[in-house]
Write an enzyme that holds these catalytic residues in place. Structure first.
Site, PDB file in Angstrom:
ATOM      1  N   ILE A   1       0.841  -1.028  -0.081  1.00 50.75           N
ATOM      2  CA  ILE A   1       0.070  -0.008   0.002  1.00 50.75           C
ATOM      3  C   ILE A   1       0.958   1.215  -0.032  1.00 50.75           C
ATOM      4  CG2 ILE A   1      -0.139   0.096   2.622  1.00 50.75           C
ATOM      5  CD1 ILE A   1      -3.159   1.160   2.043  1.00 50.75           C
ATOM      6  N   CYS A   2       0.494   2.032  -0.709  1.00 51.61           N
ATOM      7  CA  CYS A   2       1.574   3.481  -0.960  1.00 51.61           C
ATOM      8  C   CYS A   2       0.585   4.650  -1.287  1.00 51.61           C
ATOM      9  CB  CYS A   2       2.472   3.101  -2.001  1.00 51.61           C
ATOM     10  SG  CYS A   2       1.886   2.997  -3.608  1.00 51.61           S
ATOM     11  N   LYS A   3       0.999   5.840  -1.323  1.00 54.45           N
ATOM     12  CA  LYS A   3       0.239   7.129  -1.800  1.00 54.45           C
ATOM     13  C   LYS A   3      -0.189   6.784  -3.229  1.00 54.45           C
ATOM     14  CE  LYS A   3       2.230  10.857  -0.861  1.00 54.45           C
ATOM     15  NZ  LYS A   3       3.418  12.022  -0.854  1.00 54.45           N
TER      16      LYS A   3
END
Length: 261
Positions: free
Chosen positions: A117-119
């Site tokens: 999960i990332c920006k």
């Protein structure tokens, strides 16, 4: 800045669980010829890396929700897990999302099948697995920087399962969610207009039927066809009331962002 980098490197499963049963060997690190990428960096098509929740299904013979694992396609039972954002497959031990990523975030699947999960704006994502350490440089496919949608297509969040899907709001106002298969109204305008219409029809048929019975009941012995007229108005009243109840109980799905022009 440091916290953002740590967040982008964080897997959705614990490192111990992620490495206990690795689902695939580390990928070959082949950078694009002539590029300035490092030995563990690789260009990845953003459309291929982005991970979206798969549609729900059900366990055979039951109403228990289930989904297919994104890695090995094994059926995962979601009983008691629908409040989670991701679930772990008991066969390949990899994570599969069942809800959209939190606002401002997105899911990315590494080539070793690790779910990250990332920006939402991130273009470089590093895999934290010790046997991988791949750094993915996300890019759009040439000539297809943005997906093309029909005019009026909007992103809709289902009122029942809260999962997003695309729907053309110019053609219809009632949408069937592809995930939970339930029907909801897209926006309140259509719903309010239908409620007013069928409430008006219900009152109209009721009042008309009562007036017809009052002024014609004396002639029923000589004109038996009046009973058929009474039954017709009764059925029309029941139909209008049923549709009114349907539109009073249906939920409203929300629209995210403006529709495609």
């Amino acid at each position: 800045m440091a916290s953002n980098r740590e967040d982008e490197r964080r897997p959705l499963l614990s490192p111990a669980a992620a490495t206990a049963f690795p689902s695939a060997p580390p990928p070959e690190y082949n950078s694009r010829p002539g590029s300035s990428l490092g030995p563990h960096e690789v260009f990845v098509n953003q459309a291929d890396a982005d991970e979206l929740p798969p549609p729900y299904s059900s366990v055979a013979g039951t109403d228990v929700p289930a989904i297919n694992c994104r890695v090995c396609q094994t059926m995962i039972n979601l009983n008691g897990k629908t409040s989670q954002h991701v679930v772990k497959c008991n066969v390949c031990n990899e994570a599969t999302p069942i809800k959209p990523a939190p606002p401002g975030k997105k899911y990315v699947r590494c080539k070793c099948n690790c779910l990250l999960i990332c920006k939402a704006t991130s273009r470089r994502v590093a895999c934290p697995r010790e046997n991988c350490k791949l750094i993915m440089v996300l890019e759009s496919a040439p000539g297809n920087t943005q997906p093309s949608f029909q005019p009026g297509t909007a992103r809709v969040v289902c009122a029942y399962c809260t999962l997003p899907f695309l729907f053309n709001i110019l053609n219809k106002a009632l949408a069937r969610c592809p995930h939970c298969r339930k029907i909801s109204s897209v926006g309140r305008t259509f719903l309010q207009s239908r409620r007013v219409i069928f409430l008006t029809l219900s009152l109209l048929f009721l009042i008309s039927g009562i007036l017809i019975v009052v002024f014609t009941h004396e002639y029923t012995k000589s004109r038996g066809g009046l009973y058929a007229l009474y039954v017709i108005f009764l059925l029309l009243f029941i139909f209008a009331c049923a549709r009114l109840i349907y539109y009073l109980t249906i939920r409203v799905s929300s629209i995210e962002g403006p529709p495609a022009a």
